[in-house]
Motif scaffolding. Structure first.
Motif, PDB file in Angstrom:
ATOM      1  N   LEU A   1       0.531   4.433  -4.321  1.00 42.22           N
ATOM      2  CA  LEU A   1       0.768   5.852  -4.091  1.00 42.22           C
ATOM      3  C   LEU A   1      -0.333   6.294  -3.149  1.00 42.22           C
ATOM      4  O   LEU A   1      -1.500   6.344  -3.525  1.00 42.22           O
ATOM      5  CB  LEU A   1       0.731   6.622  -5.415  1.00 42.22           C
ATOM      6  CG  LEU A   1       1.282   8.049  -5.416  1.00 42.22           C
ATOM      7  CD1 LEU A   1       1.612   8.487  -6.853  1.00 42.22           C
ATOM      8  CD2 LEU A   1       0.302   9.047  -4.806  1.00 42.22           C
ATOM      9  N   GLY A   2       0.027   6.537  -1.900  1.00 41.05           N
ATOM     10  CA  GLY A   2      -0.948   6.765  -0.839  1.00 41.05           C
ATOM     11  C   GLY A   2      -1.887   7.933  -1.083  1.00 41.05           C
ATOM     12  O   GLY A   2      -1.546   8.903  -1.774  1.00 41.05           O
TER      13      GLY A   2
ATOM     14  N   VAL B   1       2.876  -1.396  -6.328  1.00 40.17           N
ATOM     15  CA  VAL B   1       3.100  -0.464  -5.229  1.00 40.17           C
ATOM     16  C   VAL B   1       1.940   0.521  -5.157  1.00 40.17           C
ATOM     17  O   VAL B   1       1.219   0.724  -6.134  1.00 40.17           O
ATOM     18  CB  VAL B   1       4.435   0.292  -5.379  1.00 40.17           C
ATOM     19  CG1 VAL B   1       5.602  -0.684  -5.428  1.00 40.17           C
ATOM     20  CG2 VAL B   1       4.437   1.178  -6.624  1.00 40.17           C
TER      21      VAL B   1
ATOM     22  N   GLU C   1      -2.646  10.261   0.728  1.00 38.46           N
ATOM     23  CA  GLU C   1      -2.121  11.529   1.252  1.00 38.46           C
ATOM     24  C   GLU C   1      -1.265  12.292   0.240  1.00 38.46           C
ATOM     25  O   GLU C   1      -0.990  13.480   0.415  1.00 38.46           O
ATOM     26  CB  GLU C   1      -1.308  11.275   2.534  1.00 38.46           C
ATOM     27  CG  GLU C   1      -0.029  10.473   2.348  1.00 38.46           C
ATOM     28  CD  GLU C   1      -0.225   8.965   2.435  1.00 38.46           C
ATOM     29  OE1 GLU C   1       0.776   8.268   2.681  1.00 38.46           O
ATOM     30  OE2 GLU C   1      -1.369   8.505   2.240  1.00 38.46           O
ATOM     31  N   TYR C   2      -0.852  11.621  -0.830  1.00 38.02           N
ATOM     32  CA  TYR C   2      -0.012  12.273  -1.839  1.00 38.02           C
ATOM     33  C   TYR C   2      -0.802  12.791  -3.043  1.00 38.02           C
ATOM     34  O   TYR C   2      -0.256  13.493  -3.894  1.00 38.02           O
ATOM     35  CB  TYR C   2       1.058  11.298  -2.358  1.00 38.02           C
ATOM     36  CG  TYR C   2       2.025  10.818  -1.313  1.00 38.02           C
ATOM     37  CD1 TYR C   2       2.992  11.659  -0.779  1.00 38.02           C
ATOM     38  CD2 TYR C   2       1.978   9.494  -0.854  1.00 38.02           C
ATOM     39  CE1 TYR C   2       3.889  11.206   0.187  1.00 38.02           C
ATOM     40  CE2 TYR C   2       2.865   9.036   0.108  1.00 38.02           C
ATOM     41  CZ  TYR C   2       3.812   9.897   0.623  1.00 38.02           C
ATOM     42  OH  TYR C   2       4.695   9.446   1.567  1.00 38.02           O
TER      43      TYR C   2
ATOM     44  N   ASN D   1      10.739   6.611  -5.879  1.00 39.85           N
ATOM     45  CA  ASN D   1      10.111   5.417  -5.302  1.00 39.85           C
ATOM     46  C   ASN D   1       9.995   4.211  -6.226  1.00 39.85           C
ATOM     47  O   ASN D   1       9.692   3.115  -5.756  1.00 39.85           O
ATOM     48  CB  ASN D   1       8.709   5.784  -4.800  1.00 39.85           C
ATOM     49  CG  ASN D   1       8.737   6.800  -3.688  1.00 39.85           C
ATOM     50  OD1 ASN D   1       9.095   6.486  -2.564  1.00 39.85           O
ATOM     51  ND2 ASN D   1       8.375   8.035  -4.001  1.00 39.85           N
TER      52      ASN D   1
ATOM     53  N   TYR E   1       0.803  -1.216   0.000  1.00 38.81           N
ATOM     54  CA  TYR E   1       0.000   0.000   0.000  1.00 38.81           C
ATOM     55  C   TYR E   1       0.839   1.270   0.000  1.00 38.81           C
ATOM     56  O   TYR E   1       0.317   2.367   0.192  1.00 38.81           O
ATOM     57  CB  TYR E   1      -0.958  -0.027   1.192  1.00 38.81           C
ATOM     58  CG  TYR E   1      -1.996  -1.119   1.052  1.00 38.81           C
ATOM     59  CD1 TYR E   1      -3.218  -0.872   0.444  1.00 38.81           C
ATOM     60  CD2 TYR E   1      -1.734  -2.423   1.481  1.00 38.81           C
ATOM     61  CE1 TYR E   1      -4.166  -1.869   0.290  1.00 38.81           C
ATOM     62  CE2 TYR E   1      -2.674  -3.438   1.322  1.00 38.81           C
ATOM     63  CZ  TYR E   1      -3.887  -3.149   0.728  1.00 38.81           C
ATOM     64  OH  TYR E   1      -4.819  -4.148   0.561  1.00 38.81           O
ATOM     65  N   ASP E   2       2.142   1.106  -0.195  1.00 39.92           N
ATOM     66  CA  ASP E   2       3.042   2.245  -0.290  1.00 39.92           C
ATOM     67  C   ASP E   2       4.176   1.843  -1.233  1.00 39.92           C
ATOM     68  O   ASP E   2       4.021   0.910  -2.022  1.00 39.92           O
ATOM     69  CB  ASP E   2       3.566   2.640   1.091  1.00 39.92           C
ATOM     70  CG  ASP E   2       4.185   1.466   1.854  1.00 39.92           C
ATOM     71  OD1 ASP E   2       4.575   0.454   1.207  1.00 39.92           O
ATOM     72  OD2 ASP E   2       4.293   1.537   3.093  1.00 39.92           O
TER      73      ASP E   2
ATOM     74  N   ASP F   1       7.529   1.319   0.041  1.00 47.32           N
ATOM     75  CA  ASP F   1       8.562   1.218   1.070  1.00 47.32           C
ATOM     76  C   ASP F   1       9.889   0.722   0.479  1.00 47.32           C
ATOM     77  O   ASP F   1       9.944  -0.322  -0.179  1.00 47.32           O
ATOM     78  CB  ASP F   1       8.097   0.255   2.168  1.00 47.32           C
ATOM     79  CG  ASP F   1       9.072   0.188   3.319  1.00 47.32           C
ATOM     80  OD1 ASP F   1       9.000   1.055   4.200  1.00 47.32           O
ATOM     81  OD2 ASP F   1       9.922  -0.728   3.319  1.00 47.32           O
TER      82      ASP F   1
ATOM     83  N   TRP G   1       8.211  11.700  -7.687  1.00 48.40           N
ATOM     84  CA  TRP G   1       7.790  10.533  -6.898  1.00 48.40           C
ATOM     85  C   TRP G   1       8.240   9.239  -7.575  1.00 48.40           C
ATOM     86  O   TRP G   1       8.755   8.330  -6.915  1.00 48.40           O
ATOM     87  CB  TRP G   1       6.269  10.536  -6.722  1.00 48.40           C
ATOM     88  CG  TRP G   1       5.783   9.484  -5.769  1.00 48.40           C
ATOM     89  CD1 TRP G   1       5.626   9.602  -4.420  1.00 48.40           C
ATOM     90  CD2 TRP G   1       5.420   8.131  -6.101  1.00 48.40           C
ATOM     91  NE1 TRP G   1       5.178   8.419  -3.881  1.00 48.40           N
ATOM     92  CE2 TRP G   1       5.046   7.492  -4.888  1.00 48.40           C
ATOM     93  CE3 TRP G   1       5.371   7.412  -7.280  1.00 48.40           C
ATOM     94  CZ2 TRP G   1       4.631   6.164  -4.838  1.00 48.40           C
ATOM     95  CZ3 TRP G   1       4.960   6.088  -7.237  1.00 48.40           C
ATOM     96  CH2 TRP G   1       4.597   5.475  -6.033  1.00 48.40           C
TER      97      TRP G   1
END
Length: 398
Positions: free
Chosen positions: A98-99, A96, A101-102, A120, A77-78, A80, A116
């Motif tokens: 991208l939350g 992956v 919040e972004y 990432n 979910y991110d 990491d 990003w």
């Protein structure tokens, strides 16, 4: 005679080469590079690797577990860095996240999406098989309407960044949805998107159709049963023998709720004008524990659902409405997540325990430490030794 034969052969090769170049040109014009999108899910069975917990094994050990279980597709979910580094060289395909919040920041401009991706995703390629980016999770239908407005711009900016880096052939862009995007889903043929969501959903689907991305839906018969146990046959939710339901419009019979939920999504896409879009289940599972008011949340039911689901996916079969398209689904979840907020069920969807042993038997062997202090590495080493010993014994008996 020989010269004539050689000349004829050369002419044939030139004609073939010219035809091949013409064909290549046609494909380049009709299907430009930006419209050839990767497929993030090459199998039919995947697992969600959530990590909202303080008792989970390190990612290196999780790789060992997944290989032993022969699980080749996972979602996180991110993005990491420790996880992505640990999966390098594993061959396991990973999506992956991208939350949420972004999203607002990413939606502002393509350069922010580029930053990003460069931080990432790109540094871990090609060793880590990143096959998809899920932009947000369950945005449409949630309480934050500001995120509804920025979802499409964020998705487009992420895709544009990947395109500029020549990564769209390898990495799919998607955005999973919850059942909250539908106005109704019973019977399956009646399903359509909510009126308030349609103005945001349609441009998203248009873009996904353009780039070849599927529609991802989180489908949980458990949640449906938990909310209406008096109206839903538990056997119908668990893939067990039952009378099923009949959809009078399509004249199709359903013997399990999961297939009905998938076909409901197909019906909604049909009505929105996207009948060729594939549906993939980004989450499904069953809780092994729950609060008193959470009907059906037992280990027995979780084992039954996940065992039958695994069998169903491994058959690579379609649904009654889309029989030729094999159903693909990610199971939620790899481990229980003891720090997740909400009801007890939220913390009890795991297939495995933190020590690598199975939570309950659905056909996986798991890794079983020989002592309380043993690690996954020790278990893996023992598996290798056992394999070598078996091979040596076979050689000696020949």
């Amino acid at each position: 005679m020989e010269c004539s034969l050689i000349l004829n052969t050369l002419r044939q090769q030139m004609v073939f080469s010219s035809f091949f170049l013409w064909l290549l040109l046609i494909f380049t014009v009709v299907f430009p590079s930006g419209f050839l999108t990767a497929q993030a899910f090459t199998g039919t069975y995947g697992v969600n690797y959530g990590r909202i917990a303080d008792n989970l094994p390190p990612p290196e050990s999780v790789v060992t577990l997944l290989k032993a279980a022969k699980i080749k597709n996972i979602r996180i979910y991110d993005a990491d860095k420790q996880v992505l580094t640990a999966f390098k060289g594993s061959g396991i395909e990973i999506v992956v996240g991208l939350g949420n919040e972004y999203l607002k920041d990413i939606s502002i401009g393509e350069e922010r999406a580029m930053d990003w991706v460069k931080e990432n995703v790109q540094p871990f390629l090609p060793g880590t098989h990143i096959r998809g980016i899920a932009v947000g999770n369950e945005i449409l239908g949630s309480g934050d309407m500001e995120l509804w407005e920025v979802l499409v711009p964020a998705v487009k900016n992420v895709y544009s960044a990947l395109d500029r880096l020549d990564l769209t052939h390898d990495i799919e862009v998607s955005s999973p949805h919850s059942e909250a995007v539908f106005a109704n889903s019973f019977p399956p043929s009646s399903c359509n998107f909510r009126e308030d969501i349609a103005p945001f959903m349609k441009p998203l689907l248009q873009f996904f159709s353009q780039i070849g991305s599927p529609f991802y839906i989180n489908a949980y018969p458990f949640l449906a049963y938990k909310n209406e146990p008096e109206h839903i046959d538990l056997n119908y939710a668990l893939f067990k023998k039952n009378a099923g339901i009949y959809d009078a419009k399509t004249k199709l019979h359903y013997d399990n709720m999961f297939d009905a939920q998938v076909d409901a999504a197909y019906a909604a896409l049909d009505k929105a004008g996207f009948s060729k879009m594939q549906v993939i289940v980004s989450e499904t599972g069953w809780a092994s524990r729950g609060d008193q008011n959470e009907a059906g949340a037992t280990e027995k039911n979780a084992r039954t659902y996940n065992k039958n689901m695994r069998k169903r996916l491994l058959k690579k079969k379609g649904t009654p409405y889309r029989p030729k398209i094999p159903v693909k689904a990610y199971i939620f979840a790899l481990f229980n997540e003891n720090l997740k907020p909400g009801p007890t069920s939220e913390r009890n969807f795991g297939l495995f325990k933190p020590d690598g042993s199975i939570a309950y038997d659905i056909g996986f062997t798991g890794l079983r430490p020989s002592s309380a202090t043993s690690s996954f590495v020790t278990s893996s080493y023992q598996l290798v030794l056992s394999s070598c010993a078996a091979t040596l014994l076979l050689i000696l008996t020949l």
